[in-house]
Write a protein that holds these residues in place. Structure first.
Motif, mmCIF file in Angstrom:
data_model
loop_
_atom_site.group_PDB
_atom_site.id
_atom_site.type_symbol
_atom_site.label_atom_id
_atom_site.label_comp_id
_atom_site.label_asym_id
_atom_site.label_seq_id
_atom_site.Cartn_x
_atom_site.Cartn_y
_atom_site.Cartn_z
ATOM 1 N N PRO A 1 -1.699 -6.945 12.913
ATOM 2 C CA PRO A 1 -0.769 -6.790 11.953
ATOM 3 C C PRO A 1 0.189 -7.909 12.234
ATOM 4 C CG PRO A 1 -1.162 -6.045 13.968
ATOM 5 C CD PRO A 1 -2.267 -6.772 14.543
ATOM 6 N N SER B 1 -9.785 -3.387 11.240
ATOM 7 C CA SER B 1 -8.831 -3.526 11.511
ATOM 8 C C SER B 1 -7.937 -5.503 11.715
ATOM 9 C CB SER B 1 -8.021 -2.189 11.670
ATOM 10 O OG SER B 1 -6.648 -2.921 11.611
ATOM 11 N N ARG B 2 -7.378 -5.121 10.336
ATOM 12 C CA ARG B 2 -7.174 -6.672 10.358
ATOM 13 C C ARG B 2 -5.691 -7.053 12.040
ATOM 14 N NH1 ARG B 2 -2.598 -5.978 7.844
ATOM 15 N NH2 ARG B 2 -2.509 -5.091 5.768
ATOM 16 N N GLU C 1 -12.659 -8.044 4.794
ATOM 17 C CA GLU C 1 -12.819 -6.353 5.482
ATOM 18 C C GLU C 1 -14.174 -6.452 4.614
ATOM 19 O OE1 GLU C 1 -11.747 -1.299 5.309
ATOM 20 O OE2 GLU C 1 -10.483 -2.682 5.443
ATOM 21 N N GLU D 1 -9.147 -0.192 7.851
ATOM 22 C CA GLU D 1 -8.217 -0.011 7.102
ATOM 23 C C GLU D 1 -7.864 -0.072 5.693
ATOM 24 O OE1 GLU D 1 -3.641 -2.433 8.023
ATOM 25 O OE2 GLU D 1 -4.954 -2.557 9.016
ATOM 26 N N GLU D 2 -8.952 -1.082 4.339
ATOM 27 C CA GLU D 2 -7.902 -1.047 3.692
ATOM 28 C C GLU D 2 -9.109 0.076 2.726
ATOM 29 O OE1 GLU D 2 -5.870 -2.664 2.915
ATOM 30 O OE2 GLU D 2 -6.082 -3.938 4.894
ATOM 31 N N SER E 1 2.763 -1.159 3.618
ATOM 32 C CA SER E 1 2.335 -1.366 4.512
ATOM 33 C C SER E 1 1.780 -3.083 3.655
ATOM 34 C CB SER E 1 1.362 -1.415 5.980
ATOM 35 O OG SER E 1 0.592 -1.169 5.209
ATOM 36 N N ASP F 1 -7.317 -10.262 2.936
ATOM 37 C CA ASP F 1 -7.689 -8.972 3.638
ATOM 38 C C ASP F 1 -8.582 -8.020 3.672
ATOM 39 O OD1 ASP F 1 -5.118 -9.465 5.236
ATOM 40 O OD2 ASP F 1 -3.971 -8.477 4.427
ATOM 41 N N THR G 1 -14.924 -0.312 13.737
ATOM 42 C CA THR G 1 -13.014 0.569 13.220
ATOM 43 C C THR G 1 -12.644 -1.522 12.913
ATOM 44 O OG1 THR G 1 -12.205 1.747 14.553
ATOM 45 C CG2 THR G 1 -10.433 0.280 13.310
ATOM 46 N N LYS H 1 1.257 -1.143 0.648
ATOM 47 C CA LYS H 1 0.498 0.112 -0.247
ATOM 48 C C LYS H 1 0.669 1.145 0.104
ATOM 49 C CE LYS H 1 -2.445 -1.183 3.448
ATOM 50 N NZ LYS H 1 -3.338 -1.608 4.772
#
Length: 112
Positions: free
Chosen positions: A97, A94-95, A57, A76-77, A47, A53, A92, A43
């Motif tokens: 990390p 988010s996967r 999402e 996040e995506e 990251s 992912d 929120t 990205k």
């Protein structure tokens, strides 16, 4: 910044139950990628991200929007697509990390 009032015990129980439902819904989607080749994209913030992912999402967003249309979603995506002024709560997504360490280890292990 405006904050929401504290959640009641009943609201917390409902959201906790829904979180479990979400996990159950996306588990098969996540598992379909297990032990299958994944391309890892980088990205803008450098990251890593995979198709898995993005698919998870997207599924989470759809389920949240269906169950709680008055909630915002920050992911996040796909960013703040549904975060709007006046939304009652923002979810929120988010996967964990772990994409970078797993991708590095897998790459070393299978010789990428």
């Amino acid at each position: 910044m405006q904050t929401s009032p504290p959640l009641t015990a009943q609201q917390l129980a409902a959201f906790s139950s829904f979180a479990q439902t979400l996990a159950d819904q996306v588990r098969p989607l996540s598992r379909q990628w297990f032990r299958h080749p994944l391309s890892v994209d980088t990205k803008a913030d450098e990251s890593p991200v995979t198709q898995a992912d993005r698919e998870v999402e997207a599924a989470l967003r759809a389920a949240i929007a269906s169950q709680y249309p008055d909630h915002g979603i920050f992911g996040e995506e796909f960013g703040e697509v549904l975060v709007e002024a006046g939304k009652s709560l923002t979810n929120t997504v988010s996967r964990a990390p772990m994409t970078r360490p797993v991708a590095v280890l897998l790459g070393m292990w299978i010789g990428w």
